[in-house]
Design a protein around this motif. Structure first.
Motif, mmCIF file in Angstrom:
data_model
loop_
_atom_site.group_PDB
_atom_site.id
_atom_site.type_symbol
_atom_site.label_atom_id
_atom_site.label_comp_id
_atom_site.label_asym_id
_atom_site.label_seq_id
_atom_site.Cartn_x
_atom_site.Cartn_y
_atom_site.Cartn_z
ATOM 1 N N ASP A 27 80.728 -58.980 64.748
ATOM 2 C CA ASP A 27 79.758 -58.190 64.073
ATOM 3 C C ASP A 27 79.902 -56.509 64.764
ATOM 4 N N THR A 28 79.952 -56.555 66.245
ATOM 5 C CA THR A 28 79.911 -55.344 66.842
ATOM 6 C C THR A 28 81.184 -55.530 67.993
ATOM 7 N N VAL A 29 81.827 -54.533 67.775
ATOM 8 C CA VAL A 29 82.933 -54.359 69.000
ATOM 9 C C VAL A 29 82.310 -53.237 69.835
ATOM 10 N N ALA A 30 82.187 -53.544 71.034
ATOM 11 C CA ALA A 30 81.847 -52.233 72.068
ATOM 12 C C ALA A 30 82.599 -52.136 73.173
ATOM 13 N N PHE A 31 82.998 -50.804 73.236
ATOM 14 C CA PHE A 31 84.196 -50.456 74.419
ATOM 15 C C PHE A 31 83.188 -49.648 75.630
ATOM 16 N N LEU A 32 83.406 -50.216 76.745
ATOM 17 C CA LEU A 32 82.827 -49.235 78.043
ATOM 18 C C LEU A 32 83.928 -48.921 78.636
ATOM 19 N N VAL A 33 83.943 -47.372 78.832
ATOM 20 C CA VAL A 33 85.206 -46.733 79.448
ATOM 21 C C VAL A 33 84.661 -45.565 80.078
ATOM 22 N N THR A 34 84.897 -45.897 81.569
ATOM 23 C CA THR A 34 84.456 -44.612 82.516
ATOM 24 C C THR A 34 85.881 -44.181 83.285
ATOM 25 N N GLU B 251 95.587 -41.867 65.518
ATOM 26 C CA GLU B 251 96.071 -42.950 64.462
ATOM 27 C C GLU B 251 96.389 -44.228 65.387
ATOM 28 N N PRO B 252 95.755 -45.455 64.773
ATOM 29 C CA PRO B 252 96.048 -46.654 65.269
ATOM 30 C C PRO B 252 97.463 -47.099 65.562
ATOM 31 N N ASP B 253 97.643 -47.517 66.609
ATOM 32 C CA ASP B 253 99.128 -47.528 67.312
ATOM 33 C C ASP B 253 99.401 -48.702 68.072
ATOM 34 N N PRO B 254 100.295 -49.505 67.616
ATOM 35 C CA PRO B 254 100.192 -50.936 68.746
ATOM 36 C C PRO B 254 100.649 -50.300 70.249
ATOM 37 N N ALA B 255 101.103 -49.080 70.274
ATOM 38 C CA ALA B 255 101.217 -48.521 71.738
ATOM 39 C C ALA B 255 100.031 -48.556 72.513
ATOM 40 N N THR B 256 98.869 -48.650 71.757
ATOM 41 C CA THR B 256 97.594 -48.335 72.405
ATOM 42 C C THR B 256 96.645 -49.413 71.613
ATOM 43 N N PRO B 257 96.569 -50.671 72.081
ATOM 44 C CA PRO B 257 95.843 -51.755 71.696
ATOM 45 C C PRO B 257 94.505 -51.512 71.384
ATOM 46 N N GLY B 258 93.802 -50.750 72.094
ATOM 47 C CA GLY B 258 92.573 -50.150 71.949
ATOM 48 C C GLY B 258 92.309 -49.580 70.838
ATOM 49 N N SER B 259 93.358 -48.863 70.061
ATOM 50 C CA SER B 259 93.263 -48.245 68.844
ATOM 51 C C SER B 259 93.212 -49.158 67.738
ATOM 52 N N LEU B 260 93.616 -50.301 68.025
ATOM 53 C CA LEU B 260 93.508 -51.428 66.806
ATOM 54 C C LEU B 260 92.389 -52.212 66.793
ATOM 55 N N ILE B 261 91.528 -52.276 67.743
ATOM 56 C CA ILE B 261 90.639 -53.451 67.599
ATOM 57 C C ILE B 261 89.335 -52.504 67.184
ATOM 58 N N ARG B 262 88.885 -53.189 65.961
ATOM 59 C CA ARG B 262 87.616 -52.479 65.356
ATOM 60 C C ARG B 262 87.009 -53.652 64.455
ATOM 61 N N SER B 263 85.727 -53.761 64.567
ATOM 62 C CA SER B 263 85.042 -54.636 63.625
ATOM 63 C C SER B 263 85.381 -54.419 62.174
ATOM 64 N N THR B 264 85.920 -55.337 61.553
ATOM 65 C CA THR B 264 86.003 -55.241 60.195
ATOM 66 C C THR B 264 84.827 -55.115 59.539
ATOM 67 N N SER B 265 83.857 -55.777 59.751
ATOM 68 C CA SER B 265 82.503 -56.019 59.113
ATOM 69 C C SER B 265 81.320 -55.364 59.361
ATOM 70 N N GLY B 266 81.408 -54.680 60.767
ATOM 71 C CA GLY B 266 80.270 -54.326 61.363
ATOM 72 C C GLY B 266 80.483 -52.851 61.895
ATOM 73 N N ARG B 267 79.894 -52.740 63.351
ATOM 74 C CA ARG B 267 79.839 -51.663 64.173
ATOM 75 C C ARG B 267 80.898 -51.706 65.279
ATOM 76 N N THR B 268 81.606 -50.517 65.193
ATOM 77 C CA THR B 268 82.436 -50.325 66.692
ATOM 78 C C THR B 268 82.052 -49.232 67.082
ATOM 79 N N VAL B 269 81.672 -49.302 68.466
ATOM 80 C CA VAL B 269 81.051 -48.474 69.396
ATOM 81 C C VAL B 269 81.960 -48.340 70.758
ATOM 82 N N ALA B 270 82.157 -46.915 71.101
ATOM 83 C CA ALA B 270 82.677 -46.678 72.479
ATOM 84 C C ALA B 270 81.764 -45.954 73.263
ATOM 85 N N ILE B 271 81.470 -46.457 74.292
ATOM 86 C CA ILE B 271 80.850 -45.999 75.233
ATOM 87 C C ILE B 271 81.206 -45.323 76.430
#
Ligand code: 6PG
Length: 238
Positions: free
Chosen positions: A180-187, A202-222
């Protein structure tokens, strides 16, 4: 108090805080909210989340409604200093007054293939409420590394990963993106380039973090301000 820079990747809500401590406090709120809502919560390892786990335990000492999982784990014993389970036990679980109703540890000590197969059994029919993720300076998240075949989807929910340091088990994009929620914490300044690639390009397999998004809910990067440096640059340029 910080601003919320716009980002080309509109699927990600960016929360930028001035310091790692403030970013961890924001992440702790996300964790506590999910724990209150009887959700399946998948945790990450590495060094970044420890403070957020400590703050989450202080914010909500009763996790009796939640079930805890791991987005990934190193194939070591649960008391090994490299264990993501050990990190969460020390920083969160041992500090709770009421423990989670279920703690689903990856049995990394079994070896990657056996541990992955066992975790898949446990994951059958489970949908995550929260996938709590980090981001490596190379853009990896969970144990999904740049260019990994797992990024194409292989029908599995958990998979073994051979890695330079120690073999791992990782949840697959299918499971993480179904949360439901994908949350990244990056410091940290060392994550600025990866954060820009993950959250503003743009989403790119060279940066897996660019491919992980909630398909149904919220994606937040803190992020703290230093990790968000590249995002501000992109926002100003766009
Ligand atoms: C792991 C993690 C991994 C982590 C990143 C960032 O097992 O290592 O789950 O995906 O989130 O490597 O790690 P740091 O927080 O240490 O930079």
């Amino acid at each position: 108090m910080s601003s919320r820079p716009a980002s080309p990747d509109s699927t990600v809500e960016l929360l930028v805080r001035d310091t790692p401590e403030e970013a961890s406090r924001e992440a702790a709120r996300v964790l506590a909210e999910s724990a209150t809502n009887r959700l399946h919560i998948a945790l990450s390892g590495g060094s970044t989340p420890r403070r957020a786990y400590e703050l989450a335990a202080a914010l909500l000492p009763d996790w009796g409604m939640a079930s805890v999982w791991w987005c990934d784990e190193r194939c070591v014993a649960p008391d090994d200093e490299r264990s993501n389970y050990r990190l969460a036990r020390e920083a969160l679980l041992d500090r709770l007054v009421v423990p989670p109703r279920a703690v689903h540890r990856v049995q990394g000590e079994l070896g990657a293939e056996a541990a992955a197969a066992a975790y898949e059994e446990l994951l059958r029919g489970v949908r995550l409420g929260l996938a709590f993720l980090g981001l490596g300076s190379d853009g990896h998240t969970a144990s999904l590394f740049p260019g990994s075949a797992l990024l194409d989807g292989n029908g599995r929910s958990a998979a073994p990963v051979e890695a330079a340091d120690v073999d791992r088990v990782t949840m697959t994009p299918a499971v993480l993106c179904a949360a439901d929620t994908v949350a990244f914490l990056v410091t940290g300044a060392d994550k600025a380039e990866a954060a820009e690639q993950a959250f503003a390009r743009e989403p790119d397999p060279a940066t897996p973090g660019s491919l992980i998004r909630s398909t149904s809910g919220r994606t937040v990067a803190i992020l703290d301000r230093t990790a968000a440096a590249g995002l501000s640059r992109v926002a100003e340029a766009s």
